[in-house]
Design an enzyme around this catalytic site. Structure first.
Site, short mmCIF file in Angstrom:
data_model
loop_
_atom_site.label_atom_id
_atom_site.label_comp_id
_atom_site.label_asym_id
_atom_site.label_seq_id
_atom_site.Cartn_x
_atom_site.Cartn_y
_atom_site.Cartn_z
N ARG A 29 76.20 146.50 90.82
CA ARG A 29 75.64 145.17 90.64
C ARG A 29 75.55 144.52 92.02
O ARG A 29 76.30 144.86 92.94
CB ARG A 29 76.52 144.31 89.74
CG ARG A 29 76.75 144.86 88.33
CD ARG A 29 77.69 143.94 87.55
NE ARG A 29 77.90 144.40 86.18
CZ ARG A 29 78.91 145.16 85.79
NH1 ARG A 29 79.83 145.55 86.68
NH2 ARG A 29 79.04 145.52 84.53
N LYS B 141 83.24 143.42 86.68
CA LYS B 141 83.45 142.31 85.77
C LYS B 141 84.92 142.22 85.36
O LYS B 141 85.58 143.24 85.15
CB LYS B 141 82.60 142.49 84.51
CG LYS B 141 81.10 142.50 84.79
CD LYS B 141 80.59 141.15 85.22
CE LYS B 141 79.08 141.15 85.36
NZ LYS B 141 78.55 139.87 85.81
N HIS C 126 68.89 144.64 90.38
CA HIS C 126 69.23 145.14 89.05
C HIS C 126 68.27 146.26 88.63
O HIS C 126 68.64 147.13 87.84
CB HIS C 126 69.20 144.00 88.03
CG HIS C 126 70.39 144.00 87.12
ND1 HIS C 126 71.66 143.70 87.55
CD2 HIS C 126 70.51 144.29 85.81
CE1 HIS C 126 72.50 143.79 86.54
NE2 HIS C 126 71.83 144.14 85.47
N HIS D 203 80.79 149.61 82.23
CA HIS D 203 80.63 149.00 80.91
C HIS D 203 81.88 149.24 80.07
O HIS D 203 82.35 150.37 79.98
CB HIS D 203 79.43 149.61 80.16
CG HIS D 203 78.12 149.25 80.76
ND1 HIS D 203 76.96 149.96 80.50
CD2 HIS D 203 77.76 148.25 81.60
CE1 HIS D 203 75.95 149.40 81.16
NE2 HIS D 203 76.41 148.38 81.83
#
Length: 302
Positions: A149, A173, A245, A271
């Site tokens: 990212r 994240k 992205h 993820h």
């Protein structure tokens, strides 16, 4: 066109607009304010007057990757639409990009995937005589070669690079770290940049960040990365809108096309849920059909 105020004043004006002109209920108004704050945080230094519908689609993709539920996604879109209606009504922007923003569905509203040839053309468009050429080459190879990212790229630290072992550690994240393999091309590009970087200007406090601006010695910004990608895409003759992205999605799609395991792609992308990674399956439906025709026992000729 009026000058857009700083964030705190903008949100206060947005709140007043919803309360006095739209007549929104308290719960709706508070939810829309949260949505607006979330979008503004994502955009960082990017001006609201420059936001395109593609930027908003990418924002929604980021939110999907965070795992927000479909109902929350729909409400988030309502909040974003309300913010841009306000900006248009008050004369802060001329055109409303949120008019074309639709609820995300599995496999839709992802940035377009580039071909390997298009990515090679972008890297080939880097001016070798430019001061930032070596850095930009390493930046492109890292974005595409590791699927990072943009936030992960600009915060990448030298202490997290393990070039001899062929991997890097990235904080994604939720501040969770993950291991990402690096290919030889990416490693070579990174080594060249680190050699050049060590001889350049480095601002105090920025010593551990990988990607810095040669002129200032400071960590590169999200906006600068977007501008680099946009410039290289235009120089390569790519008419479609391309962003960092796009390279991340191209990384995942090309791995899938090459036969990589979906769970391996999940781990490399960071993820939490495999369902998020499955959004890439739509990109390669033709290949999946060929695999079924080739390998399923019902389709094998005797």
């Amino acid at each position: 066109m009026r000058i857009i105020p700083e964030t705190k004043k903008l949100l206060a004006a947005f709140d007043a607009y919803m309360r006095l002109e739209v007549g929104s209920a308290d719960n709706s108004r508070e939810a829309y304010l949260r949505d607006a704050r979330c979008l503004l945080h994502y955009l960082g230094e990017k001006s609201l007057a420059e936001v395109s519908v593609n930027d908003l689609h990418e924002f929604m993709v980021e939110m999907v990757e965070l795992g927000i539920a479909p109902r929350s996604q729909r409400r988030l879109i309502s909040g974003v639409r309300a913010l841009f209606r306000f900006l248009t009504a008050e004369g802060f922007i001329e055109h409303n990009p949120a008019l074309l923003l639709n609820p995300p569905q599995i496999g839709l509203h992802l940035p377009e995937v580039l071909s390997v040839e298009e990515i090679d053309a972008m890297i080939g468009a880097i001016d070798p005589n430019a001061r930032e050429a070596v850095r930009d080459n390493a930046l492109m190879e890292t974005l595409y070669g590791c699927g990072l990212r943009v936030s992960e790229l600009i915060n990448l630290e030298i202490s997290k690079l393990h070039l001899d072992d062929g991997y890097l550690m990235v904080r994604g994240k939720g501040s969770k770290e993950r291991l990402v393999p690096m290919g030889e091309i990416t490693i070579d590009a990174m080594r060249l940049w680190l050699d050049q970087r060590s001889n350049g200007k480095i601002h105090p406090g920025e010593e551990n960040f990988v990607f810095i601006a040669p002129r200032t010695g400071r960590r590169i910004t999200r906006v600068r990365v977007f501008l680099i990608i946009k410039r290289l895409a235009e120089a390569a003759g790519i008419a479609r809108e391309v962003s960092p992205h796009t390279l991340r999605h191209s990384f995942a799609s090309h791995l899938l096309e090459g036969g990589a395991n979906l769970r391996a792609i999940q781990q490399m992308l960071g993820h939490e849920n495999l369902a998020t990674t499955q959004i890439y399956l739509h990109i390669d439906r033709s290949r999946l059909r060929e695999e079924i025709l080739l390998h399923h026992p019902r389709n094998k000729k005797s």
